[in-house]
Each structure stands twice: as C-alpha cells, then as structure tokens.
Design an enzyme around this catalytic site. Structure first.
Site, mmCIF file in Angstrom:
data_model
loop_
_atom_site.group_PDB
_atom_site.id
_atom_site.type_symbol
_atom_site.label_atom_id
_atom_site.label_comp_id
_atom_site.label_asym_id
_atom_site.label_seq_id
_atom_site.Cartn_x
_atom_site.Cartn_y
_atom_site.Cartn_z
ATOM 1 N N LYS A 1 61.110 4.050 21.296
ATOM 2 C CA LYS A 1 62.435 3.755 21.853
ATOM 3 C C LYS A 1 62.889 4.965 22.658
ATOM 4 O O LYS A 1 62.634 6.121 22.255
ATOM 5 C CB LYS A 1 63.391 3.482 20.690
ATOM 6 C CG LYS A 1 64.795 3.054 21.092
ATOM 7 C CD LYS A 1 65.621 2.736 19.845
ATOM 8 C CE LYS A 1 67.006 2.222 20.152
ATOM 9 N NZ LYS A 1 67.756 1.864 18.924
ATOM 10 N N SER B 1 69.689 -1.911 14.193
ATOM 11 C CA SER B 1 68.959 -1.930 15.463
ATOM 12 C C SER B 1 67.441 -1.944 15.365
ATOM 13 O O SER B 1 66.778 -2.106 16.385
ATOM 14 C CB SER B 1 69.386 -0.752 16.326
ATOM 15 O OG SER B 1 70.584 -1.075 16.973
ATOM 16 N N SER C 1 69.655 -2.682 18.997
ATOM 17 C CA SER C 1 69.451 -2.033 20.269
ATOM 18 C C SER C 1 67.993 -1.688 20.571
ATOM 19 O O SER C 1 67.667 -1.374 21.716
ATOM 20 C CB SER C 1 70.288 -0.759 20.331
ATOM 21 O OG SER C 1 69.895 0.150 19.310
#
Ligand code: GLN
Length: 447
Positions: A52, A151, A127
């Site tokens: 990420k 997330s 996310s």
C-alpha cells in the site's frame, strides 16, 4: 508472470500506482543466484509482494494517494519492508489507496479510483483497495495494507481474499505514514491462509524503531495451519445488532462459519457487544480525525508538501493545505474542532471514555469465549459513486471493523464464497489481545 498479469489487467482494474518492473526482475535474479549457490535467502525467497502506498520504500515515491506527497521520495525503508527484503521477498511496487487511508472505497484516491476485479463497476473497498484488488486479480500472492478502522479487512471482504489486522503493537509502524497512531496497524492480505501465516512469521516481530511495538512470543504462525481441530475452543456469535441493516447473505455466511467451527470441535455461544456496536462508530469518528488532525499538521509546505511561491506564511499554508482532498479536509476540520479548548471534554474526552469501555467490554467477552465471529462488512461491494456524496453512509459500513481497532485486538476477514450475484462473501473472526495465531488457526479451518 506477475508483471505480465499486471500488464494485461491493470489498465482496467487500476490497482497499482507504481510498478518497479526493472528492480523486481533484478532482485528476483539475485535471489535465484543465491538459491543456485546453495544459500537460503529466507522464507519468502522470490515471493512478489505489493505494498500500500503509505508504506515507505527507500528511493521510491510514497504518495499516500495524495497530491500532497505526489513527488515525495522516501529516504528510508519502513521496518516491514526491511523485514520482507531480508526474508527474500521481491518488492513489486505500490498500490492505490484512499487519500491518507481515509475512506472505505478507494474513491478518495487523488489519482484515480480502483475497480473491483469481480465487477469493474463496483468499488474494491478501502482504504487498502489497491492491495486487495491486486491480490484478488492474481498480480501477486501477497500484499500489505494498513488498517485503522477496517482498511485491510473490508477491502479483503469486498475482493474475496483474506486480510488480517494484527494485535496493536505486533507489527512495526515505523515507516508507515501515520493516520491515527493509536489505531493504525500494518497487516497481510492474501488468497491463502498459509500466505497470511507466512507473512506474519516475517513481519510480526518487535522493532526497536517503533516504541509501541512489542514481542508476542516466538510461537510459529505456520504450525497453526496443521491444526484442523478447534476442540475445546468457545466461539461467540455476535448477536443483538440490527439484522435488517446487514445483507441477508452475509448473516447466513456468519452462521455457516459458526457451524464449521462447531464441526471442527468448537462450542458455540451467542454474545452481544452493546457498547462497541452502539457507540464504537461515534467514538472512532472522533478519535481517528482528532489524531489525524495532529498527524497531518506536518504537511505545511515546510517539512512536507509542495513548495509554492507564496509571499507570506499564511498564504503558504492556505495554498499548500488546499492540496488535500475533500475527505481529508473534513477529517482535519472535525478533529481540530473535537480537540479545541472548550470542546475537548465534550468530544475527545468522551470518545476516549467510550473507548475505555469498549476495551473493557472485549476483556469481559474474551473471559467467556476464545473467538468471536461476526460480519466483516454489513454490505456487499457497492457501485462506484453510490456513496461518494454521502460520507456518513460510508462511515456506517465500518461498524463491524472499528471495534477491534479501538480495543487493540486482532481481527481477520476470511473469504467465504460467492453470493448469488457472484460477489464475494466473507466472515470476520476476532481473538483476545496477542492471540493472532489462534485467529490464523481458525481462519485455516474456515478456508
Ligand atoms: N474507513 C475507515 C475510515 O475512513 C477506516 C480507514 C482505515 O482503516 N484506514 O477512517
């Protein structure tokens, strides 16, 4: 083959922000060489991993899905990246995310939205939506995400993979761009529980560079996979939430998951979490923005952020901080308000008291049961744009994931098959503080 797969699919899915094709091929060749010369490069030898884009990689951009950091190059590796490298992993690149990890759909990325590989019209969750979509689409077997309020787990659920939020402190946050420091945790996302276990074996260790990290014993995660019995374990089924607000097929998956636990030898018990389910959301949406407003103060154009040509300090702040997207601005406003003098006690202080009550509620829960089973998300992946203008509806979808962050306990989203409309279903498991290995064991039984 990973690079080819990305090449052929990412034009449509858009999970990646940057791919280190050349570096990756070079690193893979180096590891091949080690193996050929009889050396053992480590437990992740040659395994391609995506990160990420809020996790720092030396010499590479870390954008956090934000224009604010669009051209910022990290001068160091995050501790997890160093651990992965030492274990032989090949870092393949960075995945898309909601700006500064604020969101549940990856639509808040400043660059572009990511699509759900199962239905391109739908969101991959967020996310860590880029990481989830990349793993689900078969770019890589393993990706890292971060989880402040769900997330890792919610996008894993939306994309039909597994995702673990470890116990707070089990994985180092050094080199993770902070959102809400008391809630943030890095964790693995994979299609196979064995890969979750393998990754935890590598990154689940104490790090002197993160003062909140600590050791949780040296027991093996991998050995838990061989244990296919849950004999003697008590599994609590979460009840007492508004069933109507949860997709019927998800409720059915949870009950089926509980049945599988029972078939593996566990006993079942109904439990409720009135404080967590009743006030968790409100508490989180005060605490997380409060911490975010403080953490994001560093993006002031001096330490971080684009260098403009403003003629005064005030003007510079205004210019630079206008770079933030709508959701980030909303969080900063809410957080600053909640922390301001005169309101502190009423909002932040109260939210902290609720948090303490939630922690106590979980402590008592885990005196009665060894594991909790509940939904990861109340809904199936929604259509892009469906909630984009309604932040509160989006916040409500986090109800089942936030409590684990507030309590600090580990939680795992397990893929549980497809719905009748061919969208992924999942269930969530939670365990007492530090009992992440037990989660992986139960996850492997449900898999
Ligand atoms: N959806 C939640 C939020 O927007 C959780 C985000 C996260 O875990 N990073 O805050």
């Amino acid at each position: 083959s990973c690079l080819e797969r990305m090449d052929s699919l990412d034009g449509r899915i858009k999970a990646c922000l940057e791919v280190y094709a050349e570096d990756a091929v070079e690193e893979a060749a180096r590891i091949d060489g080690l193996v050929a010369s009889g050396e053992h490069p480590g437990p992740l030898a040659g395994v391609p991993v995506l990160l990420k884009d809020n996790i720092c990689v030396k010499g590479k951009r870390t954008t956090c899905g934000s224009r604010m950091l669009e051209s910022w190059v990290s001068p160091y590796d995050a501790s997890v990246v160093e651990m992965l490298r030492r274990a032989g992993a090949v870092i393949m690149g960075k995945t898309n995310m909601d700006e500064f990890a604020m969101g549940s759909s990856t639509e808040n990325s400043a660059f572009f939205p990511t699509s759900n590989p199962w239905d391109l019209a739908r969101v991959p969750g967020g996310s860590s939506g880029g990481s989830a979509a990349a793993v689900a689409a078969g770019y890589v077997p393993l990706a890292l995400g971060s989880d402040t309020g769900g997330s890792i787990r919610q996008p894993a659920a939306f994309c039909g993979i597994h995702g673990l939020k470890p116990t707070y402190g089990m994985v180092s946050r050094y080199g993770l761009v902070a959102f809400a420091s008391s809630l943030d945790q890095i964790g693995p996302m994979a299609r196979d529980m064995g890969d979750i276990a393998l990754c935890m074996e590598v990154i689940g260790r104490e790090d002197p560079l993160d003062a909140t990290s600590r050791s949780f014993g040296s027991g093996s995660f991998l050995s838990m996979l061989r244990n296919d019995s849950l004999k003697g374990l008590r599994v609590g089924i979460l009840r007492g939430f508004d069933d109507d607000g949860v997709c019927h097929e998800i409720v059915k998956s949870v009950l089926l998951g509980a049945r599988y636990c029972q078939d593996a030898g566990a006993s079942l018990e109904d439990v409720t979490l009135p404080v967590s389910m009743g006030a968790g959301l409100a508490s989180y949406y005060v605490i997380a923005p409060a911490e975010a407003s403080s953490n994001l103060a560093r993006f002031d154009g001096v330490r971080f952020g684009p260098l403009g040509d403003a003629s005064s300090l005030e003007e510079m702040y205004r210019e630079v901080r206008s770079t933030f997207g709508e959701e980030v601005k909303r969080r900063i406003m809410v957080g600053t308000y909640a922390l301001s003098s005169g309101y502190y006690d009423e909002y932040y202080g109260r939210a902290q008291r609720v948090r303490a009550a939630i922690r106590e509620e979980f402590r008592r829960l885990f005196e009665r049961v060894d594991l909790l089973i509940c939904p990861s998300s109340p809904c199936l992946p929604f259509l892009k744009g469906e909630m984009a203008d309604d932040p509160v509806s989006m916040y409500l979808t986090d109800a089942f994931t936030l409590p684990a962050n507030l309590a600090g306990v580990p939680a795992l989203s397990v893929y549980a098959g497809m719905s009748k409309d061919k969208l992924p279903l999942s269930v969530q498991l939670m365990a007492p503080w530090g009992e992440d290995r037990r989660l992986v064991m139960a996850g492997a039984v449900l898999e």
